[in-house]
Write an enzyme that holds these catalytic residues in place. Sequence first.
Site, PDB file in Angstrom:
ATOM      1  N   GLU A  51       0.542  -1.141   0.024  1.00 19.42           N
ATOM      2  CA  GLU A  51       0.142  -0.609  -0.044  1.00 19.42           C
ATOM      3  C   GLU A  51       1.165   0.791  -0.249  1.00 19.42           C
ATOM      4  O   GLU A  51       1.795   1.389   0.907  1.00 19.42           O
ATOM      5  CB  GLU A  51      -0.862  -0.303   1.592  1.00 19.42           C
ATOM      6  CG  GLU A  51      -1.996   0.960   0.960  1.00 19.42           C
ATOM      7  CD  GLU A  51      -3.349   0.034   0.492  1.00 19.42           C
ATOM      8  OE1 GLU A  51      -2.724  -0.465  -0.394  1.00 19.42           O
ATOM      9  OE2 GLU A  51      -4.252   1.331   0.564  1.00 19.42           O
ATOM     10  N   ASP A  62      -4.015  11.922   7.897  1.00 17.32           N
ATOM     11  CA  ASP A  62      -2.318  10.938   8.605  1.00 17.32           C
ATOM     12  C   ASP A  62      -2.388  11.376   9.640  1.00 17.32           C
ATOM     13  O   ASP A  62      -2.267  13.089  10.008  1.00 17.32           O
ATOM     14  CB  ASP A  62      -1.964  10.826   7.844  1.00 17.32           C
ATOM     15  CG  ASP A  62      -1.823  10.206   6.553  1.00 17.32           C
ATOM     16  OD1 ASP A  62      -2.201   8.666   6.180  1.00 17.32           O
ATOM     17  OD2 ASP A  62      -2.100  10.349   5.003  1.00 17.32           O
ATOM     18  N   TYR A 177     -11.540  -1.674   2.337  1.00 19.02           N
ATOM     19  CA  TYR A 177     -10.443  -1.627   3.901  1.00 19.02           C
ATOM     20  C   TYR A 177     -11.239  -0.733   4.576  1.00 19.02           C
ATOM     21  O   TYR A 177     -12.277  -0.178   4.690  1.00 19.02           O
ATOM     22  CB  TYR A 177     -10.043   0.247   3.681  1.00 19.02           C
ATOM     23  CG  TYR A 177      -8.205   0.962   4.398  1.00 19.02           C
ATOM     24  CD1 TYR A 177      -7.473   1.645   3.525  1.00 19.02           C
ATOM     25  CD2 TYR A 177      -8.671   0.447   5.248  1.00 19.02           C
ATOM     26  CE1 TYR A 177      -5.393   1.054   4.148  1.00 19.02           C
ATOM     27  CE2 TYR A 177      -7.751   0.913   6.066  1.00 19.02           C
ATOM     28  CZ  TYR A 177      -5.963   1.171   5.658  1.00 19.02           C
ATOM     29  OH  TYR A 177      -5.494   1.769   6.181  1.00 19.02           O
TER      30      TYR A 177
END
Lengths: 277, 395
Positions: A51, A62, A177
């Site tokens: 990934e 993030d 995901y």
Amino acid sequence: MIGHRYAEMFARTDAENRGAFIPFLVVGDPTPELFLAAAQGLIDAGADALELGIPFSDPTADGPVVQAAVNRALAAGVTPGDCFALIAQLRRQNSAVPVGILTYANAVFQQPFDVYFQRVFAAGIDAVLTADLPIAEADAYAAQAEQCGVCPVFIAPPDAPDEALRRIAQRSRGYTYVVSRSGVTGCNAHLTGDFRATIARLKAAGAVRPVVGFGIGEPSHVAQVVQAGAAGAISGSRVVDMVHQVFLQRGDLRVALSPFVEKMKRVTKREPNVWKE
Amino acid sequence: MRENGRFGVFGGAYVPEILYHVLEELEAAFLDAQNDASFQAELALLLRDYAGRPTPLYRCRNLCADTRVRLYLKREDLLHGGAHKTNQVLGQGLLAKRMGKRRLIAETGAGQHGVATALVGALLGMTTRIYMGAKDAERQAANVFRMQMLGAEVVRVDAGSRTLKDAINEALRDWSQHYADTHYLLGTAAGAHPFPTMVRDFQKVIGAEIKRQMLSAEGRLPDAVIACVGGGSNAIGAFHAFVPDADVALIGVEPAGRGLDTEHHGATLQKGRPGVLHGAHTYVLQDAHGQVQESWSISAGLDYPGVGPEHVHLMQSGRARYVGVTDDMALDAFVALSRQEGIIPALESAHALAFAMQMAQAATRETVLVVNLSGRGDKDLDTVSQALKEREVGP
């Protein structure tokens, strides 16, 4: 066939009665050359898929470790075009390993979707996950990805309403995901969150394989998600940090990565998989 | 979502999946509250008795007196908190309470929105955390202490350009973890749906009052309404009531910093191009590869590389026009208003004022202009003192 590398990879992990271990790196961190060495090192050490994050100036999904990696790559002058070229280079040396990218909407919206996904496909990328593109905004995007032979991957968060989860399950290709918990990327000592319930709901909705990410840094975390029924685990911040430490200490990547990947894979054993697509 | 959240093709809700459903809940609560008489009554009461609405529309006695312009200032600087921000934090604060949230988070650039959020947090008894770019915290130190005095925790953000956009990034990260008990009180009419619509609706009282007050003062509508644009909340609040009145020019003033032909400006509408930032499809200052650029302005509150999507639509449809005012022009206007009217404006508002002064010099017929004086300038005194010293024309 769209997503064939993921299908082949999962067929192999199924045959071996284990889940997949999927490390994450930021493309171009800390430099293009060292990134390529790290990515190849992970593949050689036995990573089932990769990934790869495309550096973006404002990565709101993030945490600090990935942000720092993104900043290193941007400081090295890495552009999205460079990222595609680097991934294409990896692909030439590794024809089988599935490669997904993680990007942000602003990068995708720089060009028409068809132009974007043609570039993605040409680089040998199998799947795209756009962190700030929710399923409700993604109809044209997902259709275009599929038309270009690229798997659109969507995130199934905890507490997603049924209707959204159903669409995420229907639209995702390659894998789905599952985020282990709320919040941004990054590791804690313990893996918390009700991903087991999300996996069960996805299964009921007929989704492609669920892979769990966010907060996975220890073998025990990998074991936890595989036991919960996940087809694999994505480890990002921990891998990014480990690779960075090796560079800082001028260590040997292979010496560091092989035991780590082995350790993470060793705990992916599970009962024969019963996921049907 | 119940509404599509688009202005032309711009707007939308480009956020991680986990926040999309939080925004859906917020939209539902907002739409319900719009139709709830008791909510509206409580908000109206607070706007009047706590914040001090209506604010005056003041006709300048000296500034532009030698021109053919009658210059009016909408005195949002007199609002409690010192800026228009208070209008919408009261709205969002009541909404957060109604949704059962116990904690408020917000970003701030100049500190005005942080102060406004801190005071509503104190008023409503909610835990409050303000994210502020470290660079902004340095240039707006007085507002940092004001926020702390009001009981808020101020978190300095060292990431990226250390200004407003990075503070927003950090607030979004916080929200994606703590949404269950936390409301993100976004400070401007930008970002993901429903924020641009919701913030506009809580700010449109500015334009509605201008209209009423102007009809009473002049018996007619103004020739132009002029407001500064960073994210664009005071401008959209001032413009909204006048959008159907085609004879009223709507002029948004962006920070041209050191010049629109330099790299040091924050003129997103004039120099940016379409992209996605902080949840909206909008104009963005970005490089050829789609990396968001650092904006520049002497005014922290205008120092933002994005803009509210409704402004993009107003620009593209031709209903509003957007111009630039440099740091120097804004400083001159700051000094002029202080000296000639005894009003110290926020540096943000001084941008709008500077453009009005320029129009006044050029006016060849009787003209009525309204400047939305969105905030007061106490917070900017250090910055201005420093800048004037650098120009060696100190007061």
